[in-house]
Scaffold this motif. Structure first.
Motif, PDB file in Angstrom:
ATOM      1  N   HIS A 177      42.531  19.350  26.957  1.00  0.00           N
ATOM      2  CA  HIS A 177      43.879  18.948  26.529  1.00  0.00           C
ATOM      3  C   HIS A 177      44.775  18.405  27.627  1.00  0.00           C
ATOM      4  O   HIS A 177      45.875  17.936  27.352  1.00  0.00           O
ATOM      5  CB  HIS A 177      44.585  20.139  25.851  1.00  0.00           C
ATOM      6  CG  HIS A 177      43.757  20.750  24.761  1.00  0.00           C
ATOM      7  ND1 HIS A 177      43.274  22.036  24.837  1.00  0.00           N
ATOM      8  CD2 HIS A 177      43.303  20.235  23.598  1.00  0.00           C
ATOM      9  CE1 HIS A 177      42.560  22.281  23.757  1.00  0.00           C
ATOM     10  NE2 HIS A 177      42.557  21.213  22.985  1.00  0.00           N
ATOM     11  N   ASP A 230      40.509  24.445  29.017  1.00  0.00           N
ATOM     12  CA  ASP A 230      41.689  23.950  28.307  1.00  0.00           C
ATOM     13  C   ASP A 230      42.236  22.688  29.005  1.00  0.00           C
ATOM     14  O   ASP A 230      42.620  21.716  28.350  1.00  0.00           O
ATOM     15  CB  ASP A 230      42.765  25.047  28.267  1.00  0.00           C
ATOM     16  CG  ASP A 230      43.962  24.599  27.444  1.00  0.00           C
ATOM     17  OD1 ASP A 230      43.794  24.478  26.211  1.00  0.00           O
ATOM     18  OD2 ASP A 230      45.029  24.340  28.019  1.00  0.00           O
ATOM     19  N   ASP A 239      38.713  29.782  31.364  1.00  0.00           N
ATOM     20  CA  ASP A 239      39.416  29.426  30.125  1.00  0.00           C
ATOM     21  C   ASP A 239      40.448  28.336  30.401  1.00  0.00           C
ATOM     22  O   ASP A 239      40.561  27.359  29.660  1.00  0.00           O
ATOM     23  CB  ASP A 239      40.153  30.657  29.548  1.00  0.00           C
ATOM     24  CG  ASP A 239      39.247  31.511  28.675  1.00  0.00           C
ATOM     25  OD1 ASP A 239      38.249  30.977  28.150  1.00  0.00           O
ATOM     26  OD2 ASP A 239      39.560  32.713  28.513  1.00  0.00           O
TER      27      ASP A 239
END
Ligand SMILES: Cc1cc2nc3c(=O)[nH]c(=O)nc-3n(C[C@H](O)[C@H](O)[C@H](O)COP(=O)(O)O)c2cc1C
Length: 169
Positions: free
Chosen positions: A147, A143, A139
């Motif tokens: 980002h 991410d 995860d």
């Protein structure tokens, strides 16, 4: 020895300044080094990875007595990363180190963002396809790719510091 660095989005600068402070060394951006770094001074060069190439290394090796080189990229450190770096960069015999920096998509132009996007596409897709089967680590990885984020950490400098201490012994 002087630390000369190039940095586009700030991660390499952060490492260069951290290392300079810890080892009490002068730190200078490559663009300002001409005239500030004396002809007799040795240099540790640090630069960001761009498609496997350490940005600024050719200029640094041409202009200064480079005794060590460090590439800063977004991928985790591994023996394979180092091996690829050693093949793709001419250091005039100086040893190469690698540090994981970070990824700042908002600080780079759209073309560069797209280049990185294409290079990380298959990894992003396979992470996305895992859906709820992703581990917490995966995860975080997804991410990071989407980002951005920073992996800059003082502990990562250990191998470079040990090498520098051996040089001065
Ligand atoms: C066009 C481009 C190409 C990149 N290529 C690589 C690469 O081959 N390997 C890697 O690990 N990181 C790559 N990156 C990520 C940067 O090396 C990473 O964000 C680095 O920490 C930037 O350092 P800086 O903030 O000092 O500029 C690339 C980034 C851009 C914009």
């Amino acid at each position: 020895m002087v630390i000369v660095y190039r940095s586009n989005t700030g991660f390499t600068k952060e490492y260069a300044e951290m290392l300079g402070k810890a080892e009490k060394m002068k730190v200078c951006p490559l663009a300002e080094a001409q005239g500030k770094v004396g002809p007799g001074e040795t240099v540790f060069f640090m630069g960001p990875l761009m498609a496997g190439h350490i940005a600024g290394i050719d200029q640094a090796v041409r202009q200064f007595a480079v005794k060590g080189v460090c590439g800063v990229g977004m991928s985790p450190a591994s023996p394979q990363v180092l091996e690829t770096l050693a093949k793709a960069n001419y250091t005039n015999g100086a040893p190469i180190f690698y540090l994981q920096g970070g990824w700042a998509p908002k600080k780079v132009g759209w073309l560069k963002r797209r280049m990185v996007g294409m290079a990380t596409k298959s990894m992003r897709e396979s992470l996305r396809n895992k859906g709820s089967r992703r581990t917490p680590e995966e995860d975080r990885q997804l991410d990071f790719l989407l980002h951005g984020g920073s992996f800059v950490a003082f502990e990562n400098l250990k191998a470079i510091q040990e090498w520098m201490e051996e040089l001065t012994m």
